[in-house]
Design a protein around this motif. Structure first.
Motif, short mmCIF file in Angstrom:
data_model
loop_
_atom_site.label_atom_id
_atom_site.label_comp_id
_atom_site.label_asym_id
_atom_site.label_seq_id
_atom_site.Cartn_x
_atom_site.Cartn_y
_atom_site.Cartn_z
N LEU A 294 -0.56 10.72 -11.71
CA LEU A 294 -0.20 11.26 -10.40
C LEU A 294 -1.46 11.28 -9.54
O LEU A 294 -2.58 11.44 -10.05
CB LEU A 294 0.36 12.68 -10.53
N MET A 295 -1.28 11.10 -8.24
CA MET A 295 -2.40 11.13 -7.31
C MET A 295 -2.43 12.50 -6.65
O MET A 295 -1.67 12.79 -5.72
CB MET A 295 -2.26 10.02 -6.27
N HIS A 304 -7.29 12.29 -6.11
CA HIS A 304 -7.86 12.33 -7.45
C HIS A 304 -6.78 11.87 -8.45
O HIS A 304 -5.70 12.46 -8.50
CB HIS A 304 -8.33 13.74 -7.81
N GLN A 305 -7.07 10.84 -9.18
CA GLN A 305 -6.13 10.29 -10.16
C GLN A 305 -6.07 11.21 -11.39
O GLN A 305 -7.07 11.50 -12.01
CB GLN A 305 -6.57 8.88 -10.57
N VAL A 306 -4.85 11.67 -11.72
CA VAL A 306 -4.65 12.61 -12.83
C VAL A 306 -3.70 11.98 -13.86
O VAL A 306 -2.57 11.61 -13.52
CB VAL A 306 -4.05 13.95 -12.33
N ASP A 340 -9.01 6.48 -6.72
CA ASP A 340 -9.68 7.77 -6.87
C ASP A 340 -10.70 7.95 -5.74
O ASP A 340 -11.53 7.07 -5.48
CB ASP A 340 -10.36 7.81 -8.24
N GLY A 341 -10.63 9.06 -5.04
CA GLY A 341 -11.56 9.37 -3.96
C GLY A 341 -11.11 8.95 -2.58
O GLY A 341 -11.78 9.31 -1.59
#
Length: 353
Positions: A294-295, A304-306, A340-341
């Motif tokens: 999830l983002m 943030h990539q989770v 990410d970011g």
């Protein structure tokens, strides 16, 4: 020269403005936040359809020709209904002969008992020798035994005659027929198989780790090949687990006249009590390198990539088992295009699944 210097100064001034400008959002996104709901659980299984109880109807006479077969596979029969008939001519003739033998033995017994009674009366007066008196008594006992023996033969023959008529032991459906007109009966030879009561059961093969979650009388659903389903009820669980497949058998009672047939292999499921689930829309989940993500969006709208672990799916939502907290914010759709970011522009969107 002065013009060139002015131009250089002007160019440097423009580059500095771009460097100090705020970063631009990669894309506009809608948010999704996790929601909780009670979802029903189920256990998927496959297995064969079989007769609940199957009775074997066999021949109980020998050396007699089968004259009639009155039912076929699929016929619904009632208890006591005539299924087949062996030739009765010789059996009836033998029974008649034994009836005559019984009558003769009864007459012999009556005469012997009369002679013995007369000898008993003469014993007191001494007019007859004791040896002769004992002879009459012995003859009466022998006549009595002979009558009992012949009656036993007569009863056995009467039973053979009754067994020449093959009847259904219970209500049910004929599932197999091996009876053939003209064949000669042999005791124990199978003639028919009968599904008692017409009842079938689903013998579901359930993984061993799921067997302990099942309870007797639990609802089950069997899917037919035409897409419809049949409701059933769990009757019992096998006490053992197959060492090779690591699965156990759950026996599910099915209603009659379902369109299912013994021998079919079908799939189905068992319904379990509901369990609370943490949900997000399926559109929010990204598949990368064999994992699901999830983002998550932080307070500054950075991504943030989770990594998450997912569970059940239902009506466009997916259960998150690990990696998510209830207050988190995630990209609802289009997360495949984000890294990410990245900075995103948050727009109004669904607040829950």
């Amino acid at each position: 020269m002065a013009a060139s210097a002015a131009a250089l100064i002007s160019g440097c001034s423009g580059s500095g403005a771009e460097a100090n400008a705020p970063p631009r959002a990669v894309m506009a996104v809608e948010l999704a936040t996790p929601a909780t709901a009670v979802w029903p659980e189920s256990i998927e299984a496959s297995g064969g359809i079989a007769a609940w109880h199957e009775a074997i109807v066999g021949a109980e006479v020998s050396g007699v020709r089968l004259d009639q077969v009155l039912v076929e596979v699929g016929d619904v029969v009632a208890k006591g209904q005539l299924l087949a008939r062996y030739n009765e001519d010789n059996l009836k003739a033998e029974l008649t002969r034994l009836d005559a033998n019984v009558a003769e033995a009864e007459a012999n017994l009556a005469k012997a008992q009369s002679d013995a009674s007369r000898a008993d009366r003469l014993e007191e007066s001494g007019a007859m020798a004791k040896q002769l008196i004992e002879s009459y008594r012995t003859q009466a006992a022998v006549a009595r035994a002979q009558l009992a023996s012949i009656k036993a033969l007569r009863n056995a023959q009467s039973l053979k005659l009754r067994n020449a008529r093959v009847v259904a032991p219970d209500d049910g459906v004929i599932s197999s027929r091996t009876a053939t007109v003209g064949s000669v009966g042999a005791p124990g030879a199978e003639l028919f198989r009968l599904v008692r009561g017409g009842r079938l059961e689903w013998r579901a093969e359930v993984p061993s780790d799921a067997m302990e979650r099942l309870q007797l009388n639990q609802a089950a659903e069997v899917r037919k090949r035409d897409g419809t389903s049949v409701a059933g009820k769990l009757r019992k669980l096998a006490p053992t687990i197959d060492a090779r497949t690591q699965s156990g058998i759950a026996y599910v009672d099915l209603p009659v006249k379902t369109g299912l047939s013994a021998g079919m292999y079908v799939s189905g499921r068992f319904s379990l009590p509901g369990r609370e689930a943490l949900l997000v829309p399926e559109s929010a989940v990204v598949l990368r390198d064999g994992n699901r993500y999830l983002m998550r969006i932080d307070a500054q709208n950075h991504v943030h990539q989770v990594k998450v672990i997912v569970g059940r799916r239902h009506e466009g939502a997916i259960e998150i088992l690990q990696g998510v907290k209830p207050g988190d914010r995630f990209v609802n759709s289009g997360a495949d295009f984000l890294g990410d970011g990245d900075l995103v522009d948050v727009r109004a969107g669904p607040s829950s699944s």
